[in-house]
Design an enzyme around this catalytic site. Structure first.
Site, PDB file in Angstrom:
ATOM      1  N   CYS A 132      14.045   7.035 -16.023  1.00 37.87           N
ATOM      2  CA  CYS A 132      13.485   6.019 -17.467  1.00 37.87           C
ATOM      3  C   CYS A 132      13.590   6.979 -18.849  1.00 37.87           C
ATOM      4  O   CYS A 132      12.519   7.785 -18.474  1.00 37.87           O
ATOM      5  CB  CYS A 132      12.012   5.156 -17.335  1.00 37.87           C
ATOM      6  SG  CYS A 132      11.777   4.339 -18.395  1.00 37.87           S
ATOM      7  N   ASN A 181      11.202  -2.283  -8.282  1.00 40.68           N
ATOM      8  CA  ASN A 181      11.505  -1.231  -9.429  1.00 40.68           C
ATOM      9  C   ASN A 181      10.381   0.042  -9.096  1.00 40.68           C
ATOM     10  O   ASN A 181       9.857  -0.872  -9.637  1.00 40.68           O
ATOM     11  CB  ASN A 181      12.481  -0.818 -10.049  1.00 40.68           C
ATOM     12  CG  ASN A 181      12.115   0.305 -10.892  1.00 40.68           C
ATOM     13  OD1 ASN A 181      12.171   0.773 -11.560  1.00 40.68           O
ATOM     14  ND2 ASN A 181      13.846   0.569 -11.349  1.00 40.68           N
ATOM     15  N   LEU A 194       7.732   1.222 -19.673  1.00 44.82           N
ATOM     16  CA  LEU A 194       8.047   1.144 -18.513  1.00 44.82           C
ATOM     17  C   LEU A 194       6.390  -0.061 -18.226  1.00 44.82           C
ATOM     18  O   LEU A 194       5.478   0.143 -17.131  1.00 44.82           O
ATOM     19  CB  LEU A 194       7.783   1.740 -17.513  1.00 44.82           C
ATOM     20  CG  LEU A 194       9.357   2.247 -17.329  1.00 44.82           C
ATOM     21  CD1 LEU A 194       8.769   3.949 -17.034  1.00 44.82           C
ATOM     22  CD2 LEU A 194       9.896   1.828 -16.143  1.00 44.82           C
TER      23      LEU A 194
END
Ligand SMILES: Cc1cc2nc3c(=O)[nH]c(=O)nc-3n(C[C@H](O)[C@H](O)[C@H](O)COP(=O)(O)OP(=O)(O)OC[C@H]3O[C@@H](n4cnc5c(N)ncnc54)[C@H](O)[C@@H]3O)c2cc1C
Ligand SMILES: Cc1cc2nc3c(=O)[nH]c(=O)nc-3n(C[C@H](O)[C@H](O)[C@H](O)COP(=O)(O)OP(=O)(O)OC[C@H]3O[C@@H](n4cnc5c(N)ncnc54)[C@H](O)[C@@H]3O)c2cc1C
Ligand SMILES: Cc1cc2nc3c(=O)[nH]c(=O)nc-3n(C[C@H](O)[C@H](O)[C@H](O)COP(=O)(O)O)c2cc1C
Ligand SMILES: Cc1cc2nc3c(=O)[nH]c(=O)nc-3n(C[C@H](O)[C@H](O)[C@H](O)COP(=O)(O)O)c2cc1C
Ligand code: FES
Ligand code: FES
Lengths: 304, 264, 304, 264
Positions: free
Chosen positions: A130, A100, A74
């Site tokens: 995630c 997002n 990320l």
């Protein structure tokens, strides 16, 4: 404007249901020299957090059979720089912007949601799925109570934008999570994020990814994604954005039949950046040949 | 982009040379750039799925041909080797930054194995700019020493080394290079990480500028996936992240943080 | 006999660690004319139940990218006919026989285990992970309490044979199930069974499988399988039989490094029935080239 | 088994004919049997993954060549069509049961579209046994009517129908067939399910024996996966399961429970 592809997702009008998936399309701008962004229905940008995040050590990607593993972790510029440095340029294109986002803590989720809700974006997509970060991420997406908490509390501070909640496939029963997110106020669900996987280099005996495990995406996972969209469609009333292994217009139709109201194209952007645009043209043609006035008519129309 | 395979020549069991025709590509390709090549001939097949990065080895502005020189390592390169003359092949536009082309300088090109590929295009351009060029070319063994005859036309001197001594001097390519380092104004290098690191250190120690081409694993090649990060030091000495595919593949060798580089 | 491949799994001596996976190799006999069964380390036969089962309606299989979906529905001749009609012929071959079994109820599981425990077979493999039947199967494999119950109670009636428990990958946390099975007395774990998936025919708009959903197998799922074997290895002490997408000896090494003490080859038997034999030869060669005395030395040797 | 592609001929946009050399295969192949063919040329690629079943269309005992006639429908058959002369191709031994070869009988072969493939091998054998043969061959359209010249040498009469009337009689192949049914002692059929069902009903009603070849989706082809089940009636009228790949692909058309048959 192709009439047959126009859709309305939670009050937002998309020119077509083809959205590029978060993490596979950067901040959109990276693709601006390669394809015409104005043709896309929407862009879901790389997962944004409160502060800038550097991501995982390298290596972060590895190919597998009909798929790939990633553990980017990320990496992103943080919400402030996103708004200042990326959003204005992105807004010049005629396409919907979905942001997002994620947080390491409940508070971070809420704060990012609050900030973005006040910005010139079209929708928010909450990533609780995630698999590649230690704090936050998937932890919120694999415990129904935490899912409820994070969705409910973000919705409370969001006054303007619809909220999509992106679910993890790494659960025993995805219906539970769809239901909980709906009850907590989600406007739509997107599914699926990547499956947790791993690959080992037999020569070095080390995992191919520094993070050891990573998220599996691509055509390999499409059957799992179709099944989950189907299960969700039978369970919840809010719309579903189908994701997982889409490579061509036939895959999009398959997701629609399973229950999707829009789709996201991920790994395919790496295979050929033209794929989303090709899909749009092919879908138009398919709908014409099959006398379907609007693609939305296909949602959930699998015959059992 | 789509091109036509003009030739796909087997140099030996390990190396192939593919010439592709596409005028657009040729007009835009810069020295040191790479392209993402789709190694499957049929898009209805999903394995392998990702495109593969290869350096631009040569371009011919007249014919609109360009070439890649590749080593067989896995399924993508194995598939590439099966392309027949006349087949269509898909690839990206030329990607990444490029080498700085020096003018009338004494330059050294240090290549290891398949790292030779982008150095060929570079040698041609440098020659054009009246540089005096030495090519240092190291390989494991004789089979790795390819393309020498082609280089001969553009470089002034060639020094070959092999680990096993089967061709040229026995040993590492950095050994003859370090002896002559003082002679050069500018150094370019492409090859295995260990070699690039050694070459860069030699250059730093003698105060020479060095540009290296890095081969990180790539998914998108366009700066989007963040799969190809390399750490370098900025002017203030801070560690910063660079995407090998857009801010690279060419880096200032003296700035690279070698522990962050993955590809052997 | 290849010394480097000999293994001991729960007290049973295998000539090599290559076992053909349940459901992909029939009762073994089907392959007798096609390959030399004597070369195999072992055969895990099609899942056996108390009574004969006819399975699901057709269609039952569909290909996907680098994988396949199946919903056979555990068709089998029942334990009695298996013992009478299949086992004697199978026993003529010099290979270990593992009987994969299941029940619709706890009582059925126990009864089949009791019966098979008294027969001339080498090991039992309890399938609590079949996604393709309504009763039993995966229900036992996705609830830790039920997993404990079924393993504990079967072990209680088993006096002679080691018990492998085959886990489902369709769970949030496979470590929990490995741990519970170990505590309940399992002698080994096999992982993974198929991932639940679905595919829709866009022309007919019907699912490709009559059962709607099916189990995904093949190279597509290998990264998920490797990850789960790795997670299990860190969690439990009993040996793990690695399954999922094995196509060649490199895949076997990868499973070993992740934590496997033996492996099963499934879908690959359809791709080319010679694959298990080829793997055995290639493994021997690999171990020689790498100076590894016995393959068991590789178990869990991934370097983190 | 491995064979060499002797020819891979495009008959038209829809149909290809591949001749493969492998003596062992040819010596063992029985009429009506099929083989599982690996449509990928490289075993390091995992998509498509399963082998595809094709009927044996012809064998040549002298040369050791056999052939398959195939229709392009998806990725496996698309890939097959790319095989070049001289390539190696992998496949199983001949699989399944076989047609019963009648002797000195009046027989009808009823083929629909690609269903014609195994009927060619069958016609040759029946001719050898001095049967009098009529071929009823139905297709959607002209492009589906292939191989007629080859059949002419072995059959006594050919009746062609197309749905659109572009070749032969307009309509279904069962229409001319039913008119002449009384003439035949034995009927063989291969083609779409609907056609096979209709042909079987016609034969049942006139008390003629009929053998049909069924094309179920297959994974293993060896009887192991249980993916290809067909229901038939046994002599006591009970519904029983048969594996199309080992107890088939040839079935007594009067025994098949047509609702259980999947493939169009
Ligand atoms: C900028 C750049 C330029 C390159 N130029 C050349 C060249 O001119 N000639 C040449 O032979 N090779 C070059 N390489 C390396 C080449 O991309 C790999 O050898 C190739 O991708 C291997 O693919 P494979 O399928 O045969 O191997 P596999 O090992 O099967 O590949 C599996 C995956 O790993 C990736 N991968 C494997 N090795 C590398 C690598 N060294 N670098 C990046 N990704 C890798 C592949 O792209 C694929 O996604 C270059 C790499 C980069 C990044
Ligand atoms: C006993 C038998 C004999 C056959 N003989 C011939 C022949 O001589 N010539 C010919 O052209 N075709 C024949 N078929 C059909 C042929 O196998 C399919 O057309 C082919 O498998 C399609 O593969 P594909 O990858 O092109 O299509 P896809 O649709 O991409 O295939 C996807 C999957 O479905 C399976 N499949 C698709 N269609 C069929 C089908 N009709 N039957 C069985 N499986 C199918 C494939 O094997 C594959 O696993 C036969 C089938 C059987 C069972
Ligand atoms: C390299 C990469 C990075 C990703 N990053 C994100 C992310 O930041 N946020 C997110 O919600 N999903 C992320 N995903 C998941 C994708 O958005 C998508 O859900 C997944 O890849 C499945 O779709 P696909 O099979 O089409 O790729 C990422 C996927 C890949 C391959
Ligand atoms: C057609 C088919 C039938 C199967 N039947 C069974 C079964 O009866 N019992 C069982 O435990 N697993 C069954 N499986 C699962 C396999 O044993 C194996 O766990 C799975 O296919 C993953 O391995 P693979 O990727 O090598 O195929 C079946 C798999 C397939 C493809
Ligand atoms: S390869 Fe995707 S960012 Fe560089
Ligand atoms: S195809 Fe496997 S049993 Fe017939």
């Amino acid at each position: 404007m192709i009439e047959s592809l126009k859709i309305n997702l939670c009050g937002v009008e998309f020119k077509n249901p083809i959205i590029t998936a978060s993490g596979t399309f950067g901040y959109g701008l990276e693709y601006a020299n390669h394809i015409d962004l104005n043709k896309l229905g929407g862009i879901s940008v790389k997962g944004i957090s409160l502060k800038e995040v550097k991501g995982n050590p390298m290596p972060r990607i590895m190919e597998t059979s009909a798929g790939m593993l990633n553990a980017i972790g990320l990496q992103n510029v943080g919400v402030e720089r996103f708004i200042k440095e990326k959003l204005p340029a992105l807004r010049k294109y005629d396409t919907k912007i979905i942001v997002n986002f994620w947080g390491k803590t409940l508070e971070e989720y809420i704060e990012v949601a609050r900030v973005l809700d006040g910005e010139d974006v079209d929708m928010l997509e909450m990533n609780i799925s995630c698999p590649n970060i230690k704090e936050g991420g998937i932890a919120f997406g694999t415990d129904p109570k935490m899912t409820y908490e994070v969705v409910y509390n973000c919705k409370k501070v969001m006054k303007n934008k619809p909220l999509i909640v992106k679910l993890s496939p790494n659960v025993t029963n995805i219906k539970v999570f769809g239901k909980v997110a709906e009850e907590a106020g989600a406007d739509a669900i997107s599914a699926i994020n990547t499956l947790l996987g791993m690959a080992i280099n037999i020569n070095t005996r080390k995992p191919f990814l520094s993070n050891i495990t990573g998220g599996l995406s691509g055509p390999a996972i499409k059957p799992v994604a179709i099944r989950m969209v189907y299960e969700l469609y039978k369970t919840i009333k809010i719309p579903i954005v189908g994701i997982g292994g889409i490579m061509n217009y036939r895959d999009v139709i398959e997701f629609y039949l399973a229950g999707a109201s829009a789709v996201q194209v991920g790994t395919a952007n790496f295979v050929d950046p033209e794929i989303p645009i090709k899909i749009i043209d092919e879908l138009d043609n398919y709908l014409k040949c099959n006398n379907i006035r609007n693609i939305s008519e296909l949602t959930g129309k699998v015959e059992i | 982009m789509i091109g036509t395979v003009v030739e796909n020549i087997k140099l030996n069991d390990k190396y192939y040379y593919m010439i592709i025709n596409n005028k657009d590509f040729v007009e835009n390709a810069k020295v040191g750039q790479f392209l993402m090549v789709q190694s499957k001939e049929y898009d209805y097949i999903n394995d392998p799925i990702l495109r593969r990065p290869f350096g631009v080895c040569d371009v011919d502005y007249d014919s609109g041909d360009f070439s890649i020189l590749y080593m067989i390592v896995g399924k993508g390169t194995m598939l590439l080797s099966t392309f027949k003359k006349g087949s269509k092949i898909e690839f990206s536009s030329p990607l990444g930054n490029s080498f700085t082309i020096q003018n009338e300088k004494n330059v050294a090109l240090v290549g290891g194995g398949i790292g030779i590929a982008p150095l060929y295009f570079l040698a041609k351009k440098l020659k054009n700019n009246n540089c005096k060029i030495t090519l240092y070319f190291g390989g494991q063994s004789e089979t790795d020493i390819i393309f020498l005859d082609k280089f001969e036309k553009f470089v002034d001197e060639i020094v070959v080394t092999t680990n096993d001594g089967s061709k040229g001097l026995k040993g590492l390519v950095t050994e003859p290079f370090i002896k002559n380092i003082d002679y050069y104004d500018y150094v370019y290098s492409c090859g295995p990480k260990k070699m690039l690191e050694a070459v860069s250190k030699i250059c730093i120690n003698s105060g020479k500028a060095v540009e290296v081409s890095l081969d990180e694993r790539m998914a998108c090649g366009l700066g989007a996936c963040l799969g190809c990060i390399v750490y370098v030091r900025d002017n203030d000495g801070n560690e910063i992240q660079k995407r090998c595919c857009v801010e690279g593949p060419i880096f200032d060798g003296s700035k690279v943080i070698w522990e962050s580089v993955c590809r052997g």
